[in-house]
Design a protein around this motif. Structure first.
Motif, PDB file in Angstrom:
ATOM      1  N   ASP A  66       0.803  -1.223   0.000  1.00 39.05           N
ATOM      2  CA  ASP A  66       0.000   0.000   0.000  1.00 39.05           C
ATOM      3  C   ASP A  66       0.838   1.276   0.000  1.00 39.05           C
ATOM      4  O   ASP A  66       0.311   2.373  -0.025  1.00 39.05           O
ATOM      5  N   LEU A  67       2.161   1.137  -0.027  1.00 33.56           N
ATOM      6  CA  LEU A  67       3.051   2.298  -0.120  1.00 33.56           C
ATOM      7  C   LEU A  67       3.713   2.388  -1.497  1.00 33.56           C
ATOM      8  O   LEU A  67       4.592   3.213  -1.720  1.00 33.56           O
ATOM      9  N   VAL A  68       3.275   1.512  -2.402  1.00 27.69           N
ATOM     10  CA  VAL A  68       3.860   1.450  -3.740  1.00 27.69           C
ATOM     11  C   VAL A  68       2.786   1.770  -4.773  1.00 27.69           C
ATOM     12  O   VAL A  68       1.703   1.199  -4.750  1.00 27.69           O
ATOM     13  N   CYS A  69       3.089   2.697  -5.679  1.00 23.37           N
ATOM     14  CA  CYS A  69       2.213   2.920  -6.819  1.00 23.37           C
ATOM     15  C   CYS A  69       2.590   1.867  -7.848  1.00 23.37           C
ATOM     16  O   CYS A  69       3.710   1.866  -8.367  1.00 23.37           O
ATOM     17  N   MET A  70       1.677   0.956  -8.111  1.00 23.35           N
ATOM     18  CA  MET A  70       1.952  -0.163  -8.999  1.00 23.35           C
ATOM     19  C   MET A  70       1.869   0.216 -10.474  1.00 23.35           C
ATOM     20  O   MET A  70       2.240  -0.584 -11.330  1.00 23.35           O
ATOM     21  N   VAL A  71       1.431   1.422 -10.772  1.00 27.63           N
ATOM     22  CA  VAL A  71       1.446   1.913 -12.153  1.00 27.63           C
ATOM     23  C   VAL A  71       2.808   2.531 -12.443  1.00 27.63           C
ATOM     24  O   VAL A  71       3.424   2.254 -13.463  1.00 27.63           O
ATOM     25  N   ASN A  72       3.299   3.348 -11.522  1.00 31.81           N
ATOM     26  CA  ASN A  72       4.605   3.997 -11.687  1.00 31.81           C
ATOM     27  C   ASN A  72       5.755   3.122 -11.210  1.00 31.81           C
ATOM     28  O   ASN A  72       6.911   3.496 -11.362  1.00 31.81           O
ATOM     29  N   ASN A  73       5.427   1.983 -10.579  1.00 32.58           N
ATOM     30  CA  ASN A  73       6.443   1.074 -10.038  1.00 32.58           C
ATOM     31  C   ASN A  73       7.405   1.829  -9.136  1.00 32.58           C
ATOM     32  O   ASN A  73       8.618   1.757  -9.282  1.00 32.58           O
ATOM     33  N   ALA A  74       6.808   2.549  -8.175  1.00 30.23           N
ATOM     34  CA  ALA A  74       7.613   3.399  -7.300  1.00 30.23           C
ATOM     35  C   ALA A  74       7.099   3.375  -5.870  1.00 30.23           C
ATOM     36  O   ALA A  74       5.896   3.419  -5.629  1.00 30.23           O
ATOM     37  N   TYR A  75       8.061   3.311  -4.938  1.00 32.17           N
ATOM     38  CA  TYR A  75       7.775   3.513  -3.527  1.00 32.17           C
ATOM     39  C   TYR A  75       7.454   4.993  -3.377  1.00 32.17           C
ATOM     40  O   TYR A  75       8.201   5.847  -3.841  1.00 32.17           O
ATOM     41  N   MET A  76       6.322   5.295  -2.735  1.00 34.95           N
ATOM     42  CA  MET A  76       5.828   6.672  -2.703  1.00 34.95           C
ATOM     43  C   MET A  76       6.110   7.381  -1.380  1.00 34.95           C
ATOM     44  O   MET A  76       5.264   8.092  -0.851  1.00 34.95           O
ATOM     45  N   GLY A  77       7.290   7.173  -0.829  1.00 35.69           N
ATOM     46  CA  GLY A  77       7.726   7.933   0.328  1.00 35.69           C
ATOM     47  C   GLY A  77       6.912   7.722   1.585  1.00 35.69           C
ATOM     48  O   GLY A  77       6.795   8.622   2.384  1.00 35.69           O
ATOM     49  N   GLY A  78       6.355   6.571   1.766  1.00 38.85           N
ATOM     50  CA  GLY A  78       5.611   6.280   2.982  1.00 38.85           C
ATOM     51  C   GLY A  78       4.157   6.716   2.943  1.00 38.85           C
ATOM     52  O   GLY A  78       3.445   6.563   3.919  1.00 38.85           O
ATOM     53  N   ILE A 127       7.858  -7.182  -3.072  1.00 40.25           N
ATOM     54  CA  ILE A 127       8.283  -5.907  -3.661  1.00 40.25           C
ATOM     55  C   ILE A 127       9.478  -5.363  -2.888  1.00 40.25           C
ATOM     56  O   ILE A 127       9.466  -5.346  -1.659  1.00 40.25           O
ATOM     57  N   ALA A 128      10.494  -4.928  -3.622  1.00 39.44           N
ATOM     58  CA  ALA A 128      11.692  -4.361  -2.996  1.00 39.44           C
ATOM     59  C   ALA A 128      12.169  -3.156  -3.798  1.00 39.44           C
ATOM     60  O   ALA A 128      11.941  -3.064  -5.002  1.00 39.44           O
ATOM     61  N   LEU A 129      12.836  -2.263  -3.108  1.00 36.25           N
ATOM     62  CA  LEU A 129      13.421  -1.101  -3.758  1.00 36.25           C
ATOM     63  C   LEU A 129      14.523  -1.562  -4.697  1.00 36.25           C
ATOM     64  O   LEU A 129      15.334  -2.427  -4.349  1.00 36.25           O
ATOM     65  N   LYS A 130      14.546  -1.016  -5.883  1.00 37.07           N
ATOM     66  CA  LYS A 130      15.585  -1.357  -6.859  1.00 37.07           C
ATOM     67  C   LYS A 130      16.916  -0.817  -6.350  1.00 37.07           C
ATOM     68  O   LYS A 130      17.032   0.367  -6.011  1.00 37.07           O
ATOM     69  N   PRO A 131      17.940  -1.678  -6.257  1.00 39.21           N
ATOM     70  CA  PRO A 131      19.247  -1.212  -5.768  1.00 39.21           C
ATOM     71  C   PRO A 131      19.770  -0.033  -6.597  1.00 39.21           C
ATOM     72  O   PRO A 131      19.695  -0.047  -7.824  1.00 39.21           O
ATOM     73  N   GLY A 132      20.251   0.984  -5.906  1.00 41.53           N
ATOM     74  CA  GLY A 132      20.818   2.156  -6.569  1.00 41.53           C
ATOM     75  C   GLY A 132      19.790   3.147  -7.078  1.00 41.53           C
ATOM     76  O   GLY A 132      20.152   4.167  -7.646  1.00 41.53           O
ATOM     77  N   GLU A 137      12.289   3.611  -7.396  1.00 45.64           N
ATOM     78  CA  GLU A 137      11.888   2.509  -8.278  1.00 45.64           C
ATOM     79  C   GLU A 137      11.873   1.193  -7.511  1.00 45.64           C
ATOM     80  O   GLU A 137      12.736   0.945  -6.669  1.00 45.64           O
ATOM     81  N   VAL A 138      10.877   0.361  -7.823  1.00 44.88           N
ATOM     82  CA  VAL A 138      10.766  -0.938  -7.168  1.00 44.88           C
ATOM     83  C   VAL A 138      10.824  -2.064  -8.190  1.00 44.88           C
ATOM     84  O   VAL A 138      10.601  -1.855  -9.383  1.00 44.88           O
ATOM     85  N   LEU A 139      11.135  -3.252  -7.678  1.00 43.71           N
ATOM     86  CA  LEU A 139      11.131  -4.478  -8.473  1.00 43.71           C
ATOM     87  C   LEU A 139      10.150  -5.444  -7.832  1.00 43.71           C
ATOM     88  O   LEU A 139       9.943  -5.427  -6.611  1.00 43.71           O
ATOM     89  N   TYR A 140       9.576  -6.322  -8.637  1.00 45.23           N
ATOM     90  CA  TYR A 140       8.601  -7.306  -8.174  1.00 45.23           C
ATOM     91  C   TYR A 140       9.184  -8.698  -8.343  1.00 45.23           C
ATOM     92  O   TYR A 140       9.627  -9.059  -9.437  1.00 45.23           O
ATOM     93  N   PHE A 141       9.179  -9.466  -7.269  1.00 41.31           N
ATOM     94  CA  PHE A 141       9.735 -10.816  -7.276  1.00 41.31           C
ATOM     95  C   PHE A 141       8.640 -11.834  -6.994  1.00 41.31           C
ATOM     96  O   PHE A 141       7.692 -11.552  -6.252  1.00 41.31           O
TER      97      PHE A 141
END
Length: 152
Positions: A66-78, A127-132, A137-141
């Motif tokens: 619920d802290l990730v926008c799944m359209v933008n694939n981004a963690y939205m700062g809490g 879901i995890a933050l993309k390294p660097g 940006e997030v990645l989905y596993f």
């Protein structure tokens, strides 16, 4: 008078076209009845979430969905995102445009696992933050195990 109307029309167009996390789902919460005693606790939790880092928020299930926008694939700062129920699954978007996109575009609800390349449903993904990544940006596993392999 015409200039004022034209200005309002142009401003309204830009406002509607923008996809911003400023249109927070708290608007939904405001439509429910809250007691005065509950409001400070909710505000405190909201503040704590906004000051936490993604690493602080990682759980055994990854970043909270619920802290990730799944359209933008981004963690939205809490900031909590708009919940979008679709086919008995829960997805999240940062604005009304994202809600509609999730409902109408299958490819937005799925991602490729970076380890296996298999298709992953974002509502079930780890879901995890993309390294660097400097912009959330997030990645989905498919699983936490795949995430751990990716980190190595």
């Amino acid at each position: 008078m015409k200039k004022n109307l034209m200005y309002i029309a142009v401003l309204g167009t830009f406002t509607l076209a923008s996809c911003s996390s400023e249109k927070a789902p708290q608007a939904e919460a405001n439509t429910t009845t809250e007691t005065t005693a509950e409001a400070p606790a909710a505000d405190h939790i909201s503040h704590m979430a906004s000051t936490a880092t993604p690493a602080d928020l990682m759980t055994a299930d990854g970043l909270p969905k619920d802290l990730v926008c799944m359209v933008n694939n981004a963690y939205m700062g809490g900031k909590k995102q708009f919940p979008v129920e679709f086919e008995d699954k829960m997805y999240y978007g940062c604005c009304e445009m994202c809600v509609k996109t999730i409902q109408n575009e299958r490819q937005v609800r799925y991602a490729a696992d970076p380890v296996t390349g298999e298709e992953v449903d974002k509502s079930k993904a780890f879901i995890a933050l993309k390294p660097g990544s400097a912009n959330g940006e997030v990645l989905y596993f498919a699983s936490e195990e795949n995430y751990k392999k990716y980190k190595l």
